[in-house]
Every structure is written in structure tokens, then in C-alpha cells.
Scaffold this motif. Structure first.
Motif, PDB file in Angstrom:
ATOM      1  N   LEU A 168      -3.637  -2.676  -8.395  1.00 57.15           N
ATOM      2  CA  LEU A 168      -3.090  -2.171  -7.138  1.00 57.15           C
ATOM      3  C   LEU A 168      -1.574  -2.038  -7.202  1.00 57.15           C
ATOM      4  CD1 LEU A 168      -5.254  -4.089  -4.508  1.00 57.15           C
ATOM      5  CD2 LEU A 168      -5.324  -1.656  -5.042  1.00 57.15           C
ATOM      6  N   ARG A 169      -0.918  -3.012  -7.840  1.00 56.53           N
ATOM      7  CA  ARG A 169       0.545  -2.908  -8.002  1.00 56.53           C
ATOM      8  C   ARG A 169       0.893  -1.689  -8.848  1.00 56.53           C
ATOM      9  NH1 ARG A 169       0.389  -8.677  -8.237  1.00 56.53           N
ATOM     10  NH2 ARG A 169       0.164  -8.598 -10.515  1.00 56.53           N
ATOM     11  N   LEU A 170       0.121  -1.463  -9.914  1.00 56.44           N
ATOM     12  CA  LEU A 170       0.359  -0.304 -10.768  1.00 56.44           C
ATOM     13  C   LEU A 170       0.121   0.986  -9.996  1.00 56.44           C
ATOM     14  CD1 LEU A 170       0.931   0.827 -13.617  1.00 56.44           C
ATOM     15  CD2 LEU A 170      -1.523   0.619 -14.078  1.00 56.44           C
ATOM     16  N   TYR A 171      -0.937   1.016  -9.208  1.00 53.26           N
ATOM     17  CA  TYR A 171      -1.268   2.202  -8.427  1.00 53.26           C
ATOM     18  C   TYR A 171      -0.191   2.498  -7.389  1.00 53.26           C
ATOM     19  CZ  TYR A 171      -3.799   5.117  -5.054  1.00 53.26           C
ATOM     20  OH  TYR A 171      -4.179   6.113  -4.203  1.00 53.26           O
ATOM     21  N   ARG A 172       0.261   1.458  -6.682  1.00 46.57           N
ATOM     22  CA  ARG A 172       1.290   1.656  -5.658  1.00 46.57           C
ATOM     23  C   ARG A 172       2.611   2.044  -6.280  1.00 46.57           C
ATOM     24  NH1 ARG A 172      -0.848  -3.828  -2.985  1.00 46.57           N
ATOM     25  NH2 ARG A 172      -2.497  -2.943  -1.701  1.00 46.57           N
ATOM     26  N   THR A 199       2.247   5.796  -7.040  1.00 46.34           N
ATOM     27  CA  THR A 199       2.218   6.657  -5.847  1.00 46.34           C
ATOM     28  C   THR A 199       3.433   6.464  -4.985  1.00 46.34           C
ATOM     29  OG1 THR A 199       0.975   4.948  -4.640  1.00 46.34           O
ATOM     30  CG2 THR A 199      -0.300   6.622  -5.823  1.00 46.34           C
ATOM     31  N   ASP A 200       4.101   5.297  -5.145  1.00 46.76           N
ATOM     32  CA  ASP A 200       5.306   4.964  -4.363  1.00 46.76           C
ATOM     33  C   ASP A 200       5.044   5.078  -2.865  1.00 46.76           C
ATOM     34  OD1 ASP A 200       8.697   6.140  -3.957  1.00 46.76           O
ATOM     35  OD2 ASP A 200       7.923   4.100  -4.095  1.00 46.76           O
ATOM     36  N   SER A 201       3.817   4.678  -2.469  1.00 46.96           N
ATOM     37  CA  SER A 201       3.454   4.691  -1.056  1.00 46.96           C
ATOM     38  C   SER A 201       2.359   3.694  -0.830  1.00 46.96           C
ATOM     39  CB  SER A 201       2.978   6.080  -0.641  1.00 46.96           C
ATOM     40  OG  SER A 201       1.799   6.433  -1.331  1.00 46.96           O
ATOM     41  N   PRO A 202       2.207   3.199   0.422  1.00 45.10           N
ATOM     42  CA  PRO A 202       1.157   2.249   0.707  1.00 45.10           C
ATOM     43  C   PRO A 202      -0.229   2.839   0.446  1.00 45.10           C
ATOM     44  CG  PRO A 202       2.735   2.370   2.521  1.00 45.10           C
ATOM     45  CD  PRO A 202       3.024   3.506   1.604  1.00 45.10           C
ATOM     46  N   VAL A 203      -1.169   1.979   0.074  1.00 44.02           N
ATOM     47  CA  VAL A 203      -2.535   2.441  -0.129  1.00 44.02           C
ATOM     48  C   VAL A 203      -3.138   2.773   1.217  1.00 44.02           C
ATOM     49  CG1 VAL A 203      -4.802   1.835  -1.018  1.00 44.02           C
ATOM     50  CG2 VAL A 203      -2.761   0.962  -2.149  1.00 44.02           C
ATOM     51  N   LYS A 204      -3.692   3.951   1.329  1.00 45.12           N
ATOM     52  CA  LYS A 204      -4.231   4.391   2.605  1.00 45.12           C
ATOM     53  C   LYS A 204      -5.714   4.078   2.712  1.00 45.12           C
ATOM     54  CE  LYS A 204      -0.897   8.147   3.110  1.00 45.12           C
ATOM     55  NZ  LYS A 204      -0.718   9.602   3.302  1.00 45.12           N
ATOM     56  N   GLU A 232      -4.596  -7.604  -0.181  1.00 47.39           N
ATOM     57  CA  GLU A 232      -4.019  -6.739   0.843  1.00 47.39           C
ATOM     58  C   GLU A 232      -4.673  -5.357   0.820  1.00 47.39           C
ATOM     59  OE1 GLU A 232       0.402  -5.018   2.118  1.00 47.39           O
ATOM     60  OE2 GLU A 232       0.149  -6.264   0.324  1.00 47.39           O
ATOM     61  N   ASP A 233      -4.878  -4.797   2.002  1.00 47.93           N
ATOM     62  CA  ASP A 233      -5.444  -3.464   2.192  1.00 47.93           C
ATOM     63  C   ASP A 233      -6.945  -3.381   1.934  1.00 47.93           C
ATOM     64  OD1 ASP A 233      -2.996  -2.297   2.900  1.00 47.93           O
ATOM     65  OD2 ASP A 233      -2.480  -1.997   0.788  1.00 47.93           O
ATOM     66  N   ALA A 234      -7.571  -4.506   1.635  1.00 44.47           N
ATOM     67  CA  ALA A 234      -9.019  -4.484   1.425  1.00 44.47           C
ATOM     68  C   ALA A 234      -9.732  -4.503   2.775  1.00 44.47           C
ATOM     69  CB  ALA A 234      -9.454  -5.680   0.583  1.00 44.47           C
ATOM     70  N   ASP A 235     -10.674  -3.614   2.951  1.00 48.18           N
ATOM     71  CA  ASP A 235     -11.437  -3.501   4.190  1.00 48.18           C
ATOM     72  C   ASP A 235     -12.795  -4.174   3.996  1.00 48.18           C
ATOM     73  OD1 ASP A 235     -13.151  -2.572   6.293  1.00 48.18           O
ATOM     74  OD2 ASP A 235     -11.733  -0.953   6.679  1.00 48.18           O
ATOM     75  N   MET A 236     -13.036  -5.281   4.693  1.00 47.63           N
ATOM     76  CA  MET A 236     -14.264  -6.032   4.504  1.00 47.63           C
ATOM     77  C   MET A 236     -15.499  -5.187   4.801  1.00 47.63           C
ATOM     78  SD  MET A 236     -15.591  -9.641   6.176  1.00 47.63           S
ATOM     79  CE  MET A 236     -14.313 -10.609   5.385  1.00 47.63           C
TER      80      MET A 236
END
Length: 362
Positions: free
Chosen positions: A348-352, A355-360, A133-137
Motif C-alpha cells: 500500500l505504501r508503494l502504491y500510494r 499514485t501520490d494520492s490517497p487510496v480511493k 488503513e483504508d480497508a473496508d470490512m
């Protein structure tokens, strides 16, 4: 095949041909991707490509990698497993750190930064974009392409001009490469077993939730039979090129340039990260020579973040130990295909969570 799909195929073949004439690495993968990307994003034209074509290409590429994994390679992995694990973990960790720095400096999504910096194959990382999720090809492909170009040019240059003893004959390349992959005619009795193994794994792969199942499944099926001692039917060169076109066309149709608005800001970080990981691999190779009786050339080509084909051909031309090179490259490939997706998702789960917010994104 519909009219739009037919046009897409013609454009893909044209792109591969142009890149091939220009001697650009991975011409039949990057060529179709580039020309279709320009067709869609610059000229605002439609392009269609069925996902099944991409899966067929992945199947061929998976089989090609699987038959490289023979009994000799398995033996090398068994003997040098701790050092392979250490070298792979160090290289992947370096890539992840470089990706994290790139994210902080450029503002790309964390998923894109991590996948774009992992030292895996371009096609493998692009495929993983569909599963993270959130990965930009587009961003991942851009970063991985920079890494591939750096590896393709820098590693052979260092190997030929810095690490080679000069006492080997380039003519030995054909013999050495041929010995690395046992292959027989498709008319042999072994063909049925390999076709059956690939078919079974194509069915089981998605059910077992394997990452990139249409590539990993055939690779595992072919590898198991190769390790068991069966000689694998070789793939004609045109089929490998066709598979690259099928995957490259999919990447060109599904990639969007809208997220690369600040590519000028991203380029230097991607470039320095790519050069850095090559030099880091050289250092890792030196440490391997202290651990095992191997030349620095063999150790470097084994730990370098390039594909088995490119590193194998370079090693064969210079008389390096191909079984060790293929073993290290195969271990890293398996690690990235099996474990890297879970590492990225965990980070990514740890990062989110922090930050308690979606990855931008951009």
C-alpha cells in the motif's frame, strides 16, 4: 449487559440458529453477522456490541488453533519448511494478483482488494481490517465469504470425487481427528499451565504490537506448551460456537453496506478469484507431490486455502495424512497472521507513493 446489547445477543443467536438449520458453512459466525447487518442496514435499527466480547471470542479461537500445533506438526514443519514456504508464497501471491485485478476492475480500495483476496481465514482478515488503513470490512468480508463458500464446497467435492482412492473408511475420521489434537480434561494439572500461558500472552501481545494480539497471543501461548509436550485441555464444542457468535456479532455491528453499492460488479471477480485460487492450490499440491512422498489428496488439502478444521475433517474421512495437512495449514495461518499485514502495508505504501494520492474506495 445493557438492553441494546441483550437485543443484539438474541439476534445473533437467532442468526446462528437459522444458518445452522440451513446447513450454511460457518453458521455461527456468518449467521450473527448477517442478521445484525440486515437489522441495522435494512430495518435501520440500533445494535450495540462491546469490543471486549469480540476479544474474548478471539481468545477462545486462538487457543483452539494453538493446541492443534503439537510436536508432530512442528516436526513436519521442520522437515518440509522450504516447500511450505514456497507453497504459501505462491498461493498468497496468486491471491494478491487476483486482488489487484479486482481493484482495477471494480474501483474498491487497494487495501480492501488485497485483504479480501489473501487466502486467510474470514475472521482473521476481518480483524486485520481494524489495523490496515483504508480497508473496508464490508468489502473484505464479502470477498472472503465468497472464497470460504467456494473452498467449503469445491475442495471436498474434488477430494471425494476426484482425488480419493475410495479405499478408506469414513468412520476413521473421529480417530484421526482426535489424534491430531492432544487433549485432556480441564480437571487435569495441565490446565493451570495453559491458563497461565494464555493470560501472559494476552498481556504481552498488545505490548509487543502483535497483529490481532487477542487471537495470536493465546494461540502462541497454547502452541508453545503443546510443542513442549504438555497435553492441552480440550475446549467444549459450545465454547467454540460461542466464540464465533461473539466475533460474528462484532462484524455485524461494525459492518456497513454503504460501500457495497456496486456488489453486482464485485461479485463475478470475487467468485472467479475464489475458484481460481482453489484450482491454483490443486496445481501447487501436484508440485508438492513431486517434491515430497505424499499423495495428491494430502498435498491438495494442505495447500488449499481453507481452515484446518474443514480440511482436517475432509482429510480424516478420506485417510489423508493429517499431520501434514495441519502442518501446512498452520504454517499458512502463521504466515498470514505474522507477515501478511506487513506485506499489505508495504504494498500500500508503494502504491500510494506511485499514485501520490490517497487510496480511493467505491
Amino acid at each position: 449487559m445493557g438492553l441494546q446489547t441483550g437485543k443484539t445477543l438474541i439476534l445473533a443467536l437467532a442468526g446462528g440458529t437459522i444458518f445452522q438449520l440451513l446447513h450454511i458453512p460457518l453458521a455461527w459466525l456468518l449467521g450473527p453477522m448477517t442478521i445484525l447487518l440486515v437489522w441495522r442496514e435494512v430495518f435501520k435499527k440500533k445494535a450495540e456490541w462491546h469490543r471486549g466480547f469480540r476479544n474474548a471470542g478471539l481468545c477462545v479461537l486462538g487457543y483452539m488453533m494453538g493446541i492443534t500445533f503439537n510436536a508432530e506438526v512442528a516436526g513436519q514443519i521442520a522437515v518440509q519448511l522450504p516447500s511450505m514456504a514456497a507453497a504459501t508464497l505462491l498461493t498468497v501471491a496468486f491471491g494478491l494478483v487476483a486482488g489487484w485485478v479486482t481493484v482495477k476492475r471494480t474501483g474498491i480500495s487497494m487495501a480492501s482488494g488485497l485483504l479480501g483476496s489473501i487466502p486467510g481465514g474470514l475472521s482473521q482478515m476481518a480483524v486485520l481490517c481494524d489495523e490496515v488503513e483504508d480497508a473496508d470490512m464490508t468489502v473484505v468480508t464479502f470477498m472472503q465469504t465468497i472464497r470460504v463458500m467456494a473452498v467449503v464446497f469445491i475442495v471436498p467435492f474434488l477430494a471425494f470425487h476426484g482425488l480419493s482412492s475410495g479405499g478408506t473408511e469414513a468412520g476413521s475420521a473421529v480417530t484421526a481427528v482426535a489424534s491430531a489434537v492432544s487433549s485432556v480434561s480441564w480437571m487435569s494439572s495441565n490446565t493451570l499451565w495453559f491458563v497461565l500461558a494464555v493470560a501472559i500472552m494476552l498481556v504481552l501481545g498488545p505490548k509487543l504490537h502483535l497483529p490481532t494480539p487477542y487471537m495470536l497471543g493465546p494461540m502462541l501461548g497454547a502452541a508453545l506448551l503443546s510443542v513442549a509436550g504438555l497435553e492441552a485441555p480440550s475446549l467444549p464444542h459450545w465454547s467454540v460456537l460461542t466464540a464465533q457468535v461473539l466475533v460474528g456479532a462484532h462484524m455485524g455491528v461494525t459492518t456497513s453496506l454503504s460501500s457495497l453499492d456496486n456488489w453486482k460488479k464485485l461479485l463475478p471477480y470475487a467468485l472467479f478469484g475464489a475458484i481460481g485460487i482453489v484450482l491454483f492450490s490443486l496445481g501447487t499440491g501436484y508440485l508438492l507431490t513431486l517434491w515430497h512422498p505424499m499423495s495428491l489428496l494430502t498435498a491438495f488439502l494442505g495447500s488449499a486455502p481453507g481452515g484446518m478444521t474443514e480440511m482436517g475433517v475432509t482429510g480424516a474421512a478420506l485417510g489423508a495424512d493429517l499431520s501434514i495437512i495441519v502442518a501446512y495449514q498452520m504454517f499458512r495461518l502463521l504466515f498470514i497472521l505474522f507477515i501478511a499485514p506487513y506485506i499489505v502495508k508495504g504494498l500500500l505504501r508503494l502504491y500510494r507513493g506511485r499514485t501520490d494520492s490517497p487510496v480511493k474506495g467505491f
